[in-house]
Scaffold this active site. Sequence first.
Site, short mmCIF file in Angstrom:
data_model
loop_
_atom_site.label_atom_id
_atom_site.label_comp_id
_atom_site.label_asym_id
_atom_site.label_seq_id
_atom_site.Cartn_x
_atom_site.Cartn_y
_atom_site.Cartn_z
N ARG A 251 -18.14 -19.25 18.96
CA ARG A 251 -19.05 -19.86 19.94
C ARG A 251 -19.68 -18.83 20.88
NH1 ARG A 251 -14.94 -24.24 20.42
NH2 ARG A 251 -15.78 -25.98 19.24
N PHE A 381 -25.17 -27.26 17.82
CA PHE A 381 -24.41 -26.23 17.09
C PHE A 381 -23.02 -26.00 17.68
CE2 PHE A 381 -27.83 -23.23 15.10
CZ PHE A 381 -27.64 -23.81 13.87
N GLU A 382 -22.06 -25.68 16.83
CA GLU A 382 -20.73 -25.22 17.27
C GLU A 382 -20.04 -26.19 18.23
OE1 GLU A 382 -19.79 -22.76 15.68
OE2 GLU A 382 -21.58 -21.68 15.10
N GLY A 383 -20.30 -27.47 18.06
CA GLY A 383 -19.73 -28.48 18.95
C GLY A 383 -20.77 -28.96 19.93
#
Length: 579
Positions: A251, A381-383
Amino acid sequence: MGTLRVDWVHPFPHTPYTAEFKAYYAQFEQFLRERVDSVRIDAEGKYPPEVIAELKRMGAFGLKIPKKYGGCGFTQAEYGEICALLAAWDGSLAALVSAHNSIGVPQPVYLFGTEEQKQEFLTRCAAGAISAFALTEPDVGSDPARLATTATRQADGSYRITGEKLWITNGTIAELMVVMARDAETNKISAFVVEMDSPGIEVVYRCRFMGLKALENGQIRFTDVAVPAKNRIGADGQGLKIALVTLNTGRLSLPEACLGGTRRLLGISRRYSNTRVQWGQPVGKHEAISHKLSDLATVTFAMESWANLANELSMREGYDIRLEAATAKEWASTRGWTAVDETMQIRGGRGYETEASLAGRGEVPEPVERILRDSRINRIFEGSSEIMHLFMAREMVDVHLQVSGALLDPKATPADKLKVLPKVAAFYAAWYPKLWFGLFTPFRYGEFGKLAPHLRYAERAARRLARSVFHGMVRYQAKLERKQAFLFRTVDIAMELAVLVATVSRADKLRKSGDESAVVLADVHARNARRLVEQRFHELWANDDDARTALGRAVLAGEHLGLEDAGIVAPAVAPAAEA
């Protein structure tokens, strides 16, 4: 829990960049300016082969891989600067490189792989083998525990993987892929390095998006794909841990991408605001625009501060970066989206117009429209932002749940609650009064000069936040987990305070080296942050949450269908068949 630990971020940490990295950075910047045509990449929706080849030649797919395996051996902080530089120039390329380096094969293999795996896979990646990370499935997003892809163990110890993965960045061109799959017998999730030329792998569909037009992202199907036992990363059943740890560090590249974009947006806005004249003076001198420029500058400085801090902390041996990475991702993506929106507002029609169209009219082809399309995904993205809030909220109440969970558990018997009551009472009797009667220290943090009041405010606000979370638990009890609006506000407060402290600490470091302008940036940022924190505190208890929840559920139940279609048939409604 109400204690502000300024000592964790002060003096502000910074690992000097090596001469080798500085030379590489300059070379990389020259490559982007001279060889990368972002307008072409955006229009054609694909990466030019010559650009991919040059990235491989420059070692861009081994940026963090140690030199012993053929990589560049850059630190996380140095790698972050490359991510920011890439994103400032081309979002699609930034996604290609960061998805590979941050969450693709290099990261989990380096963290959890055997020496044999590192020798085999890291050397290939460093030489240019593109990789991907496959966790998401058509019916599984932010809840990996529901993973459906299976890995069936064979008599010889190898595995057969079957299932589908969705939205896999680099998946359509990857040579290697980290695949998360569930053991068909034990139900445990494990991680595997899969060779993408293996029989049984099919790229079902290449996905297309609003932005990041060249993104090689797709739906991948695995049908009885043979994977040797030596390709399993880590121990059996360690896959979920590997995925979470990989994503935590991974992240950190996303806020760097946001930072790169915001840096460029600041420059675009400043130049336009100086040259565009309205009512006899540059638009930047009008208060409405000058405030936007101020916000862009302070957000860029604060974003740099937290991204730099998170990178430095991640480089400390054994440091748990979960919360810092989540804060970096969520705060930067939200502020980055505001930055591109405000830049478009400053440029007006010239912000909404494409680069190609601007160039066709003889104007400077600033890429605001493209940056806006490319950057919207950063909050997903990424959570997603919502998942990041839920994750941080869970961490915020974790100690309370450990201490008093039995009292809040609706399934606990009266005997269970009586049993833990003395322990709970003792804990809160010692902890809670300190949140009201903190030491009165009007001269605390005096070494920060003009910025000291902001740290004193953060210290008071940290205690107030701890009280508010506790009061929320008392008020809502077991229902607190469903009070997401309340929890999200507490997370917003925590993030603002954290970024404020980091920004002040960094400004103080720069001031001591002779940069007084940093104090101005940090001061204005802190003023804005404090205003937002006060707003969130007010909204904790004065809000329309229940009314909005009720209305939202009524909409869900179909009570306001008249607002939806205005005579247009909904796409999901098929026309009736003729008799």
